[in-house]
Scaffold this active site. Structure first.
Site, mmCIF file in Angstrom:
data_model
loop_
_atom_site.group_PDB
_atom_site.id
_atom_site.type_symbol
_atom_site.label_atom_id
_atom_site.label_comp_id
_atom_site.label_asym_id
_atom_site.label_seq_id
_atom_site.Cartn_x
_atom_site.Cartn_y
_atom_site.Cartn_z
ATOM 1 N N THR A 138 76.102 28.328 67.246
ATOM 2 C CA THR A 138 76.156 29.759 66.950
ATOM 3 C C THR A 138 76.146 29.922 65.440
ATOM 4 O OG1 THR A 138 77.592 29.996 68.804
ATOM 5 C CG2 THR A 138 77.456 31.861 67.323
ATOM 6 N N GLU A 188 83.456 27.330 78.094
ATOM 7 C CA GLU A 188 84.140 26.074 78.377
ATOM 8 C C GLU A 188 84.934 26.185 79.675
ATOM 9 O OE1 GLU A 188 86.179 24.552 74.917
ATOM 10 O OE2 GLU A 188 84.488 25.193 73.685
ATOM 11 N N LYS A 214 73.260 36.484 70.223
ATOM 12 C CA LYS A 214 74.387 35.606 70.542
ATOM 13 C C LYS A 214 75.689 36.179 69.969
ATOM 14 C CE LYS A 214 77.005 32.070 71.285
ATOM 15 N NZ LYS A 214 77.268 31.121 72.292
ATOM 16 N N ALA A 235 76.574 39.337 72.024
ATOM 17 C CA ALA A 235 77.085 39.043 73.375
ATOM 18 C C ALA A 235 78.557 38.641 73.281
ATOM 19 C CB ALA A 235 76.263 37.934 74.024
ATOM 20 N N ALA A 292 80.626 39.355 70.881
ATOM 21 C CA ALA A 292 81.410 40.502 70.408
ATOM 22 C C ALA A 292 81.711 41.454 71.573
ATOM 23 C CB ALA A 292 80.663 41.229 69.298
ATOM 24 N N PHE A 293 80.732 41.689 72.440
ATOM 25 C CA PHE A 293 80.944 42.586 73.591
ATOM 26 C C PHE A 293 81.988 42.007 74.552
ATOM 27 C CE2 PHE A 293 77.605 46.026 74.239
ATOM 28 C CZ PHE A 293 77.288 46.118 72.892
ATOM 29 N N CYS A 346 84.516 30.466 69.458
ATOM 30 C CA CYS A 346 83.398 31.382 69.196
ATOM 31 C C CYS A 346 83.760 32.836 68.913
ATOM 32 C CB CYS A 346 82.431 31.343 70.367
ATOM 33 S SG CYS A 346 81.375 29.908 70.298
ATOM 34 N N LYS A 360 85.162 33.873 65.406
ATOM 35 C CA LYS A 360 84.188 33.473 64.377
ATOM 36 C C LYS A 360 82.929 34.352 64.444
ATOM 37 C CE LYS A 360 81.507 30.094 65.112
ATOM 38 N NZ LYS A 360 80.881 28.803 65.397
ATOM 39 N N ARG A 376 99.915 35.461 81.372
ATOM 40 C CA ARG A 376 98.615 35.398 82.072
ATOM 41 C C ARG A 376 98.644 36.103 83.429
ATOM 42 N NH1 ARG A 376 93.973 33.513 79.258
ATOM 43 N NH2 ARG A 376 94.693 32.013 77.737
HETATM 44 C C1 UDX Z 1 79.660 24.527 69.178
HETATM 45 C C2 UDX Z 1 78.666 25.284 68.337
HETATM 46 O O1 UDX Z 1 77.712 24.423 67.911
HETATM 47 C C3 UDX Z 1 79.388 26.066 67.311
HETATM 48 O O2 UDX Z 1 78.506 26.781 66.531
HETATM 49 C C4 UDX Z 1 80.250 26.986 68.054
HETATM 50 O O3 UDX Z 1 80.888 27.880 67.259
HETATM 51 C C5 UDX Z 1 81.254 26.217 68.831
HETATM 52 O O4 UDX Z 1 80.583 25.435 69.715
HETATM 53 P P1 UDX Z 1 81.042 22.497 69.438
HETATM 54 O O5 UDX Z 1 80.078 21.660 70.204
HETATM 55 O O6 UDX Z 1 82.082 23.200 70.218
HETATM 56 O O7 UDX Z 1 80.252 23.529 68.571
HETATM 57 O O8 UDX Z 1 81.691 21.754 68.233
HETATM 58 P P2 UDX Z 1 82.371 20.361 68.192
HETATM 59 O O9 UDX Z 1 82.955 20.019 69.505
HETATM 60 O O10 UDX Z 1 83.223 20.358 66.971
HETATM 61 O O11 UDX Z 1 81.127 19.356 67.988
HETATM 62 C C6 UDX Z 1 80.349 19.266 66.878
HETATM 63 C C7 UDX Z 1 80.025 17.786 66.614
HETATM 64 O O12 UDX Z 1 79.074 17.685 65.575
HETATM 65 C C8 UDX Z 1 81.220 16.941 66.197
HETATM 66 O O13 UDX Z 1 81.381 15.872 67.101
HETATM 67 C C9 UDX Z 1 80.839 16.434 64.803
HETATM 68 O O14 UDX Z 1 81.293 15.125 64.540
HETATM 69 C C10 UDX Z 1 79.334 16.490 64.853
HETATM 70 N N1 UDX Z 1 78.669 16.532 63.540
HETATM 71 C C11 UDX Z 1 79.056 17.429 62.608
HETATM 72 C C12 UDX Z 1 77.631 15.641 63.279
HETATM 73 O O15 UDX Z 1 77.303 14.815 64.110
HETATM 74 N N2 UDX Z 1 76.994 15.712 62.086
HETATM 75 C C13 UDX Z 1 77.359 16.586 61.119
HETATM 76 O O16 UDX Z 1 76.762 16.600 60.054
HETATM 77 C C14 UDX Z 1 78.428 17.474 61.401
HETATM 78 C C1 UDX Z 2 82.727 32.240 75.137
HETATM 79 C C2 UDX Z 2 81.603 32.992 75.864
HETATM 80 O O1 UDX Z 2 82.058 33.395 77.154
HETATM 81 C C3 UDX Z 2 80.372 32.115 75.973
HETATM 82 O O2 UDX Z 2 79.306 32.832 76.550
HETATM 83 C C4 UDX Z 2 79.990 31.631 74.584
HETATM 84 O O3 UDX Z 2 78.890 30.746 74.668
HETATM 85 C C5 UDX Z 2 81.140 30.934 73.914
HETATM 86 O O4 UDX Z 2 82.276 31.797 73.880
HETATM 87 P P1 UDX Z 2 84.511 30.408 75.809
HETATM 88 O O5 UDX Z 2 85.176 30.795 74.532
HETATM 89 O O6 UDX Z 2 84.259 28.971 76.068
HETATM 90 O O7 UDX Z 2 83.099 31.144 75.948
HETATM 91 O O8 UDX Z 2 85.387 30.952 77.050
HETATM 92 P P2 UDX Z 2 85.627 32.404 77.685
HETATM 93 O O9 UDX Z 2 85.689 32.223 79.143
HETATM 94 O O10 UDX Z 2 84.695 33.404 77.181
HETATM 95 O O11 UDX Z 2 87.103 32.755 77.206
HETATM 96 C C6 UDX Z 2 87.408 33.060 75.859
HETATM 97 C C7 UDX Z 2 88.842 33.502 75.749
HETATM 98 O O12 UDX Z 2 89.019 34.775 76.343
HETATM 99 C C8 UDX Z 2 89.851 32.582 76.430
HETATM 100 O O13 UDX Z 2 90.982 32.456 75.615
HETATM 101 C C9 UDX Z 2 90.173 33.303 77.708
HETATM 102 O O14 UDX Z 2 91.434 32.986 78.228
HETATM 103 C C10 UDX Z 2 90.099 34.744 77.252
HETATM 104 N N1 UDX Z 2 89.830 35.698 78.344
HETATM 105 C C11 UDX Z 2 88.660 35.643 79.043
HETATM 106 C C12 UDX Z 2 90.757 36.690 78.637
HETATM 107 O O15 UDX Z 2 91.820 36.776 78.007
HETATM 108 N N2 UDX Z 2 90.474 37.591 79.635
HETATM 109 C C13 UDX Z 2 89.324 37.557 80.347
HETATM 110 O O16 UDX Z 2 89.146 38.419 81.230
HETATM 111 C C14 UDX Z 2 88.383 36.551 80.048
#
Ligand code: UDX
Ligand code: UDX
Length: 467
Positions: A136, A179, A230, A233, A235-236, A286, A289, A446
């Protein structure tokens, strides 16, 4: 120059996005070799562990895919250089945390990992390469990547020892997986979004997904719309959570019940019933951020009303966490000094071991500042990870990480339920009550537990969103 068909994919970043996404691609595209590379050697060792319980991330269903594809057409390694060189398509899935200092600090993403990935691609790629933004990113990041790649090509035309012709197409293909349900989301996405200018590259990326996704679910846009969609979505989705959380406080004040209100409101098909569960505020890497990126973008373009509107979604989220901390302290007679408090759940939601932006972190810190003794239990988050979140904090001697919910609750004055792990619902609450100090409090943020039943056992219970 162009790629005719995709036979070799490299994904930079073996994290929560890269790992599951590439596993699903490998499972559905046996004719493609998928290499996931990462600079973190330990992470790669864990991805290659023969024991599937040691995979670096926990996602239901991921272990089965790894068992099926790993070392068949899915490979995890630190061979960044050679995997980039042989790739037709490179996905950038590195992390993009909020900048801690400098211009845009606290709002915009730190793109240093994206930039270093682009530089590595510029250095090691061969022939035509499709570069796909999976992380993202702030809108216009594709331009940064393009500039870096173009600059390297220009530099190379002058260089006598490197005459190979490198070309690139840049595509935005944001990931919408959540996740805890990542594999289901990837297997059966609501849509796949592909943005770019090079129609042939868009086609080739679409063809990968068409192996398991219906063509009508594949949306193509220009690159800026894809990047922006992205952010919007997320933000909404976050806005719905802040909306319902703001009403939870009003329910507590008026005698209404937030779950009843959620159902009554969500059954309107125009509104829909998803993302209306009130809780301790959204966590995860996400939402916050992405909204802050959106806010930064709006301010940059002089749209301060728009920026303020979205910023309030984040403010309400912090407020919700903060008001829960205050409420706990108030109910425990205004002081937590030497009180033992069990924290149930440390991940930001159930079914993941990810703790990024977890409400448990802020609420635990607030309680530690009041001199509470915390006993934390989470079914999937490791001890090291929990302690890691308190590294810069005084008073972490008052912190214990427990092996079970029962151990955490033993002799506690209060239990704070912060993550919606289903196992908390099925605990023997009578046994917990017997083992606690009295008055024994449960704070259910919760709305997972049966308040009436807990009251009957003798607990004092606070449930979010009802009086
Ligand atoms: C993802 C998205 O890519 C990010 O933009 C979003 O906000 C969160 O989800 P995510 O896969 O969750 O990121 O991040 P993370 O689990 O931290 O994995 C990123 C990996 O990239 C790490 O394992 C890190 O070691 C690796 N990395 C980072 C590289 O291999 N090369 C680099 O130069 C920097
Ligand atoms: C989110 C978006 O759903 C996904 O599409 C995007 O790619 C990454 O960010 P994620 O953060 O992994 O995914 O999980 P999500 O299920 O969205 O939950 C985010 C947070 O909101 C969690 O802390 C969850 O507990 C909370 N949540 C979710 C609530 O408090 N109430 C709800 O009804 C749904």
């Amino acid at each position: 120059m162009s790629v005719k068909s995709v036979r070799n994919i490299c994904c930079i970043g073996a994290g929560y996005v890269g790992g599951p996404t590439m596993s699903v691609i490998a499972a559905h595209c046996p004719y493609i070799e998928v290499n996931v590379v990462d600079i973190n050697e330990k992470r790669i060792r864990d991805w290659n562990s023969p024991n599937l319980n040691d995979l670096p991330i926990f996602e239901p269903g991921l272990d089965k895919l790894i068992a099926k594809c790993r070392d068949v057409n899915l490979f995890f390694s630190t061979n960044v250089e050679s995997c980039i060189a042989s790739a037709d398509v490179i996905f950038i899935s590195v992390n993009t945390p909020i900048k801690k200092k400098g211009l845009g600090a606290g709002f915009t993403s730190d793109l240093k990992w994206v930039e270093s990935s682009a530089r590595q691609i510029a250095k090691f790629s061969e022939g035509h390469t499709i570069v796909v933004e999976k992380s993202t990113l702030p809108v216009k990041t594709a331009e940064t990547i393009k500039n870096i790649l173009d600059a390297s090509v220009e530099a190379r035309t002058d260089s006598l020892d490197n005459q190979q012709n490198k070309t690139y197409s840049i595509i935005s293909n944001p990931e919408f997986l959540a996740e805890g349900t990542a594999i289901t989301n990837l297997e059966n996405p609501d849509r796949v979004l592909i943005g770019g200018e090079d129609m042939q590259a868009i086609e080739l990326i679409s063809d990968i997904y068409k192996n398991w996704v219906a063509p009508e679910k594949i949306i193509t846009t220009n690159i800026w719309s894809s990047e922006l969609s992205k952010l919007v979505a997320n933000a909404f989705l976050a806005q719905r959570i802040s909306s319902i959380n703001s009403i939870s406080a009003l329910c507590e004040a008026t005698g209404a019940n937030i779950q009843e209100v959620s159902i009554a409101v969500g059954t309107d098909t125009r509104i829909g019933n998803e993302f209306l569960n009130s809780g301790p505020g959204f966590g995860g890497s996400c939402f916050k951020k992405d909204i802050l990126n959106l806010v930064y973008l709006c301010r940059y373009y002089g749209l301060s009303e728009v920026a303020n509107y979205w910023e309030n979604v984040v403010r309400i989220n912090s407020w919700q966490q903060n008001r829960i901390s205050k409420l706990i302290i108030k109910n425990l007679f205004g002081t937590l000094s030497d009180k033992r408090i069990a924290i149930l759940g440390f991940s930001f939601k159930a079914n993941t071991n990810d703790t990024r932006e977890s409400p448990s972190i802020n609420i635990s810190k607030d309680l530690l500042l009041e001199d509470a003794k915390l006993c934390i239990y989470d079914p999937k988050v490791s001890k090291d990870k929990i302690f890691g979140e308190f590294e810069e904090m005084h008073g972490k001697d008052s912190l214990k990480v427990c092996e079970s919910a029962y151990e955490a609750c033993k002799e506690a004055d209060a239990v704070i339920l912060l993550t919606d792990w289903i196992e908390f619902k099925n605990l023997d609450w009578n046994k917990i009550f017997i083992d606690m100090r009295k008055p024994a409090w449960v704070f259910d943020t919760r709305i997972l537990l049966n308040k009436k039943y807990l009251n009957q056992l003798g607990f004092k219970v606070w449930t979010l969103g009802s009086s």
